[in-house]
Design an enzyme around this catalytic site. Sequence first.
Site: not given
Length: 411
Positions: A158, A281
């Site tokens: 990532k 989240d």
Amino acid sequence: MLKKKKKSKKKTFVRNGDDMPEVKKQKKRKAFKMKKKVFRASDPLLSVFMWGVHQSVEQLTHCTIPPLLLDTDFKAFSKISIENYNFNSDNMVGKFKFKEYCPLVFKNLRERFGVKEALFNQALSSCEPYYECQGDAVKEKERGHKYFYSKDNKFVVKIFHSEEVEFMHSILNVYYNYAVEKGGQTLLPQYLAMYKITVSNIEYHMIVMKNILAVNLRIHKKYDLKGSKVDRAATDKDPTLKDCDFLNGEMKIRVGEEKRKQILAMLESDVQFLSQLKIMDYSLLLGVHNVAKGLEEEREFNEENSSSDDLLDGEDSNNKDSDVPMDIEEEEDEVEDQIYENGYTYFSDESVDDKEVYCFGLIDVLTKYNATKRAAHTAKTMKHGSGAEISTVRPESYSKRFMEFMSNAFV
């Protein structure tokens, strides 16, 4: 004693009928060329990444991990700066920097998560990684946020923001201790390395993780679950299924009561850990493979690619259904070997008629509930009402709602 005459390597004399020497021409030998393109990729960033991973693992080969890591190990880094200009420009950009954060810490984590150094090096440096969306690679690069995968699909990398790097540094010590305490048995992302690469004066921060969906099976359905219902459905722009799709399709993760208790206990521990760090989240990435559908797809593929020579060998073309590539039990045995390697894969319960394989784990766990998220919470509450199940809520409320959703999702 007679000495043996040395044979000439350049030319050989052969007697002809007139006893005159005749020179026999030798074949020209072509210079050896390497067929493998070392550290060469279509994207210069990937070339530097491959080179850097290889250098890093090689440097750590002779480093012994101490029995107890010190605070300085969580602040340490190694840095290489290369200025080759036009030298070796076919394989590598002329100028770049490669920085690895906390080398001993992440090497220790790789060991605890069952990742061998040689395989880690081979997967990320011997073959060019690939981007998740080839067509959107440029757009993703401009946004500074994207993923790419190792050729064998076992690792995902990532590219994230500098703020997330700072936050990762602040929680790395706690994350490491938690991973040690759990013996690697966690559904949190399994972080394996963290780098910073500078190419053309642009900095890219990267973190390497195990790929949750790294199974040699086709994923028929993919969900991103947060326990929220507001704006949580698949769209044309984002086809990944979400909470509303999960509920409307009456989907259940059927693992049986015993596994259900184990998984929920693991999730409860992981979610409490995230809540204590004021993280919210996050979501559960779920991939579903339908065994019967997978067998049918494989059967059709084999039939389409079978050659006409097979029929000439006496095989009965009208009896194709009797020649199944593998039965369900055999496929389960094959996938079962990958469960312990991956740590994210489970089978459906034996009592379930429609057999499935589930791959799931927590993702996006580097979002802290800060001033920006508090403002987003206020804005969404005013828009949808105080009772709406919006995704942006306080960590304690988020974890509670998330676990309520998961307790109903697993049966």
